[in-house]
Design an enzyme around this catalytic site. Structure first.
Site, PDB file in Angstrom:
ATOM      1  CE  LYS A 154      -2.372   1.629   3.676  1.00 39.25           C
ATOM      2  NZ  LYS A 154      -2.124   3.085   3.657  1.00 39.25           N
TER       3      LYS A 154
ATOM      4  CG  ASP B 137      -4.770   4.374   1.785  1.00 31.97           C
ATOM      5  OD1 ASP B 137      -5.930   4.795   1.637  1.00 31.97           O
ATOM      6  OD2 ASP B 137      -4.237   4.243   2.904  1.00 31.97           O
TER       7      ASP B 137
ATOM      8  CG  ASP C  13     -11.593  18.009  -4.208  1.00 34.50           C
ATOM      9  OD1 ASP C  13     -12.450  18.887  -4.443  1.00 34.50           O
ATOM     10  OD2 ASP C  13     -10.384  18.254  -4.077  1.00 34.50           O
TER      11      ASP C  13
ATOM     12  NE  ARG D 139       1.660   2.898  12.848  1.00 36.89           N
ATOM     13  CZ  ARG D 139       0.818   3.761  13.374  1.00 36.89           C
ATOM     14  NH1 ARG D 139       1.272   4.764  14.106  1.00 36.89           N
ATOM     15  NH2 ARG D 139      -0.484   3.628  13.164  1.00 36.89           N
TER      16      ARG D 139
ATOM     17  CB  THR E 287      -8.947   2.120  11.840  1.00 34.66           C
ATOM     18  OG1 THR E 287      -7.839   2.516  11.038  1.00 34.66           O
ATOM     19  CG2 THR E 287      -9.781   1.142  11.063  1.00 34.66           C
TER      20      THR E 287
ATOM     21  CE  LYS F  10      -7.167   6.550   4.491  1.00 35.18           C
ATOM     22  NZ  LYS F  10      -5.714   6.337   4.366  1.00 35.18           N
TER      23      LYS F  10
HETATM   24  O1  C5P Z   1       0.764   1.212  10.899  1.00 31.71           O
HETATM   25  P1  C5P Z   1      -0.671   0.805  10.776  1.00 31.71           P
HETATM   26  O2  C5P Z   1      -0.875  -0.700  10.704  1.00 31.71           O
HETATM   27  O3  C5P Z   1      -1.542   1.464  11.820  1.00 31.71           O
HETATM   28  O4  C5P Z   1      -1.102   1.381   9.341  1.00 31.71           O
HETATM   29  C1  C5P Z   1      -2.430   1.373   8.889  1.00 31.71           C
HETATM   30  C2  C5P Z   1      -2.471   1.940   7.507  1.00 31.71           C
HETATM   31  O5  C5P Z   1      -3.810   1.900   7.038  1.00 31.71           O
HETATM   32  C3  C5P Z   1      -1.999   3.378   7.385  1.00 31.71           C
HETATM   33  O6  C5P Z   1      -1.274   3.472   6.165  1.00 31.71           O
HETATM   34  C4  C5P Z   1      -3.266   4.192   7.311  1.00 31.71           C
HETATM   35  O7  C5P Z   1      -3.109   5.317   6.492  1.00 31.71           O
HETATM   36  C5  C5P Z   1      -4.238   3.213   6.672  1.00 31.71           C
HETATM   37  N1  C5P Z   1      -5.658   3.392   7.001  1.00 31.71           N
HETATM   38  C6  C5P Z   1      -6.159   3.372   8.281  1.00 31.71           C
HETATM   39  N2  C5P Z   1      -7.504   3.552   8.524  1.00 31.71           N
HETATM   40  C7  C5P Z   1      -8.343   3.716   7.498  1.00 31.71           C
HETATM   41  C8  C5P Z   1      -7.859   3.715   6.182  1.00 31.71           C
HETATM   42  C9  C5P Z   1      -6.494   3.530   5.967  1.00 31.71           C
HETATM   43  O8  C5P Z   1      -5.392   3.175   9.217  1.00 31.71           O
HETATM   44  N3  C5P Z   1      -9.648   3.820   7.708  1.00 31.71           N
END
Ligand code: C5P
Length: 232
Positions: free
Chosen positions: A33, A60, A65, A210, A119, A62
């Site tokens: 991603k 990603d 607009d 992460r 999230t 998002k």
């Molecule tokens: O590091 P981590 O596992 O928290 O990363 C989650 C990834 O998913 C990030 O790149 C974040 O931008 C993306 N994301 C998210 N919640 C959403 C949509 C995308 O955490 N609703």
């Protein structure tokens, strides 16, 4: 063709870190991603390199607009040959419909998904921005709208996936970030679940950042997650 369920979020400040990790990963085991940070820094060239290495790419960005602008952005993104792109469902019906129409007829169009609710947001954050009801209520309403607009799926927390699996078409795909193996740090995420819980809830694709990218051994961390879901 393999359809890996794991998507590693390359949240790096530049191409160097992203390519170093990608070089250690296997395109049959995971997709990658590219989000706002990396895309802003490294752009289409980086996406092309990842594709040439055999990875399916989830761009990603998002988009949120006016419909005309989002339609143009989706059209441009589809030219990058990526596997999935996304918009914010809060952009509404006209915006999501314009996004879908912009991709129609594209010979190898990317999947189009909509982010329901980030999230990282909990009930208090929602109230502050004027979203009434529980996270589940908002997510369900937005997912239904995305489905009605003809999108391919939504991005939601694994906590809301089970309800969406029950309510939405079987081929409406559920992409879940907020994945945290039992021993991982929560970081800034709020509505989280383990890989096994996410799969049990009906998630089709799991986005993991992460817990893999910051692990002392990212490959081992990813393999452990792959094993956990293989056993569930
Ligand atoms: O590091 P981590 O596992 O928290 O990363 C989650 C990834 O998913 C990030 O790149 C974040 O931008 C993306 N994301 C998210 N919640 C959403 C949509 C995308 O955490 N609703």
């Amino acid at each position: 063709m393999s359809d890996p369920r794991l998507i590693v979020a390359l949240d790096y400040p530049d191409a160097r870190g992203a390519l170093a990790l990608a070089g250690r990963l296997d395109p049959t085991l995971c997709r990658l991603k590219v989000g706002k940070e990396l895309y802003t820094a490294a752009g289409p060239g980086l996406v092309e390199k990842l594709r040439q290495s055999g990875f399916g790419v989830f761009l990603d960005l998002k988009y949120h607009d006016i419909p005309n602008t989002v339609a143009g952005a989706c059209r441009a993104a589809s030219e990058l040959g990526v596997w999935m792109i996304n918009v914010h469902a809060l952009g509404g019906r006209a915006m999501m419909t314009a996004a879908r129409e912009a991709l129609a007829g594209h010979p190898d169009r990317p999947k189009l998904t909509a982010v329901t609710l980030l999230t990282s947001m909990g009930a208090a954050d929602m109230e502050e921005v004027g979203l009434a009801g529980s996270p589940q209520e908002s997510v369900t309403r937005l997912a239904r709208l995305a489905q009605a607009c003809g999108l391919d799926g939504v991005v939601c927390s694994p906590r809301e996936a089970a309800e969406l699996r029950r309510l939405c078409r079987r081929d409406f795909c559920l992409v879940t970030p907020g994945i945290r193996p039992a021993d991982a740090a929560q970081d800034d995420q709020q509505r989280i679940a383990t890989p096994r819980q996410a799969v049990a809830s009906g998630a089709d694709y799991l986005v993991i950042g992460r817990p893999v990218t910051r692990a002392p051994d990212p490959l081992a961390a990813l393999n452990a997650i792959a094993n956990e879901i293989a056993q569930s």
